[in-house]
Design a protein around this motif. Structure first.
Motif, PDB file in Angstrom:
ATOM      1  N   LEU A 191      69.684 -24.782 -32.691  1.00  0.00           N
ATOM      2  CA  LEU A 191      68.451 -24.174 -33.394  1.00  0.00           C
ATOM      3  C   LEU A 191      68.746 -22.741 -33.345  1.00  0.00           C
ATOM      4  O   LEU A 191      68.541 -21.833 -34.271  1.00  0.00           O
ATOM      5  CB  LEU A 191      67.160 -24.787 -33.213  1.00  0.00           C
ATOM      6  N   LEU A 192      68.667 -22.121 -32.025  1.00  0.00           N
ATOM      7  CA  LEU A 192      68.987 -20.496 -31.736  1.00  0.00           C
ATOM      8  C   LEU A 192      69.938 -20.087 -32.352  1.00  0.00           C
ATOM      9  O   LEU A 192      70.038 -18.906 -33.072  1.00  0.00           O
ATOM     10  CB  LEU A 192      68.889 -20.209 -30.360  1.00  0.00           C
ATOM     11  N   GLY A 193      71.294 -20.586 -32.285  1.00  0.00           N
ATOM     12  CA  GLY A 193      72.442 -20.310 -32.773  1.00  0.00           C
ATOM     13  C   GLY A 193      72.497 -20.251 -34.273  1.00  0.00           C
ATOM     14  O   GLY A 193      72.991 -19.395 -34.872  1.00  0.00           O
ATOM     15  N   GLY A 194      71.901 -21.225 -34.950  1.00  0.00           N
ATOM     16  CA  GLY A 194      71.646 -21.441 -36.427  1.00  0.00           C
ATOM     17  C   GLY A 194      70.905 -20.025 -36.954  1.00  0.00           C
ATOM     18  O   GLY A 194      71.013 -19.511 -37.886  1.00  0.00           O
ATOM     19  N   GLU A 195      69.662 -19.981 -36.165  1.00  0.00           N
ATOM     20  CA  GLU A 195      68.717 -18.870 -36.611  1.00  0.00           C
ATOM     21  C   GLU A 195      69.269 -17.690 -36.489  1.00  0.00           C
ATOM     22  O   GLU A 195      69.099 -16.703 -37.131  1.00  0.00           O
ATOM     23  CB  GLU A 195      67.380 -18.839 -35.852  1.00  0.00           C
ATOM     24  N   LEU A 196      70.373 -17.515 -35.300  1.00  0.00           N
ATOM     25  CA  LEU A 196      70.957 -16.008 -35.283  1.00  0.00           C
ATOM     26  C   LEU A 196      72.028 -15.968 -36.372  1.00  0.00           C
ATOM     27  O   LEU A 196      72.116 -14.669 -36.731  1.00  0.00           O
ATOM     28  CB  LEU A 196      71.527 -15.862 -33.962  1.00  0.00           C
ATOM     29  N   ALA A 197      72.656 -17.081 -36.594  1.00  0.00           N
ATOM     30  CA  ALA A 197      73.844 -16.671 -37.718  1.00  0.00           C
ATOM     31  C   ALA A 197      73.032 -16.538 -38.823  1.00  0.00           C
ATOM     32  O   ALA A 197      73.655 -15.662 -39.692  1.00  0.00           O
ATOM     33  CB  ALA A 197      74.473 -18.096 -37.813  1.00  0.00           C
ATOM     34  N   HIS A 198      71.941 -17.145 -39.391  1.00  0.00           N
ATOM     35  CA  HIS A 198      71.385 -16.915 -40.616  1.00  0.00           C
ATOM     36  C   HIS A 198      70.608 -15.485 -40.624  1.00  0.00           C
ATOM     37  O   HIS A 198      70.743 -14.700 -41.496  1.00  0.00           O
ATOM     38  CB  HIS A 198      69.956 -17.683 -40.581  1.00  0.00           C
ATOM     39  N   MET A 199      70.313 -14.947 -39.328  1.00  0.00           N
ATOM     40  CA  MET A 199      69.724 -13.575 -39.160  1.00  0.00           C
ATOM     41  C   MET A 199      70.777 -12.612 -39.589  1.00  0.00           C
ATOM     42  O   MET A 199      70.601 -11.246 -39.978  1.00  0.00           O
ATOM     43  CB  MET A 199      69.189 -13.302 -37.994  1.00  0.00           C
ATOM     44  N   PHE A 200      71.876 -12.597 -39.062  1.00  0.00           N
ATOM     45  CA  PHE A 200      73.070 -11.968 -39.077  1.00  0.00           C
ATOM     46  C   PHE A 200      74.010 -12.114 -40.324  1.00  0.00           C
ATOM     47  O   PHE A 200      75.067 -11.629 -40.612  1.00  0.00           O
ATOM     48  CB  PHE A 200      73.989 -12.044 -38.001  1.00  0.00           C
ATOM     49  N   ARG A 201      73.602 -13.115 -41.143  1.00  0.00           N
ATOM     50  CA  ARG A 201      73.983 -13.558 -42.649  1.00  0.00           C
ATOM     51  C   ARG A 201      75.651 -13.716 -42.301  1.00  0.00           C
ATOM     52  O   ARG A 201      76.384 -13.646 -43.022  1.00  0.00           O
ATOM     53  CB  ARG A 201      73.999 -12.399 -43.533  1.00  0.00           C
ATOM     54  N   LEU A 202      75.851 -14.593 -41.187  1.00  0.00           N
ATOM     55  CA  LEU A 202      77.184 -15.164 -41.120  1.00  0.00           C
ATOM     56  C   LEU A 202      77.165 -16.587 -41.927  1.00  0.00           C
ATOM     57  O   LEU A 202      76.279 -17.358 -41.887  1.00  0.00           O
ATOM     58  CB  LEU A 202      77.118 -15.662 -39.758  1.00  0.00           C
ATOM     59  N   ASN A 203      78.320 -16.613 -42.447  1.00  0.00           N
ATOM     60  CA  ASN A 203      78.477 -17.803 -43.215  1.00  0.00           C
ATOM     61  C   ASN A 203      79.178 -19.031 -42.308  1.00  0.00           C
ATOM     62  O   ASN A 203      80.361 -19.207 -42.220  1.00  0.00           O
ATOM     63  CB  ASN A 203      79.592 -17.625 -44.393  1.00  0.00           C
ATOM     64  N   VAL A 204      78.347 -19.870 -41.914  1.00  0.00           N
ATOM     65  CA  VAL A 204      78.834 -21.005 -40.803  1.00  0.00           C
ATOM     66  C   VAL A 204      78.446 -22.327 -41.367  1.00  0.00           C
ATOM     67  O   VAL A 204      77.976 -23.192 -40.828  1.00  0.00           O
ATOM     68  CB  VAL A 204      78.451 -20.543 -39.483  1.00  0.00           C
ATOM     69  N   THR A 205      78.479 -22.533 -42.823  1.00  0.00           N
ATOM     70  CA  THR A 205      78.059 -23.779 -43.287  1.00  0.00           C
ATOM     71  C   THR A 205      79.147 -24.775 -43.671  1.00  0.00           C
ATOM     72  O   THR A 205      79.082 -25.535 -44.292  1.00  0.00           O
ATOM     73  CB  THR A 205      77.671 -23.362 -44.958  1.00  0.00           C
TER      74      THR A 205
END
Length: 79
Positions: free
Chosen positions: A39-53
């Protein structure tokens, strides 16, 4: 199948985080650390707009990095 994969990724990510930070944790501890880390990593990835889908490997990397960060902060705050 998605829920089971999420559990497996959480356990693996938590176990890796415990190993990296040389801390103890059984199955349940690894599961909790891994899921919170995901959850934390997903939120951080979303905040930094990283495309990890991408696939499960991308999810495992994000969950593991989040779990390591979570466990590091937990140890600093409560140890």
């Amino acid at each position: 199948m998605g829920f089971i994969l999420w559990i497996i990724i959480g356990v693996v990510a938590g176990a890796i985080a415990h190993r990296v930070l040389n801390s103890r944790g059984g199955f349940l501890g690894s599961l909790i650390v891994g899921l919170v880390g995901a959850l934390l990593g997903g939120e951080l990835a979303h905040m930094f707009r990283l495309n990890v889908t991408g696939g499960p490997l991308d999810q495992l990397v994000v969950a593991t990095l989040g779990a390591i960060l979570f466990l590091f902060l937990w140890k600093k705050l409560f140890s």
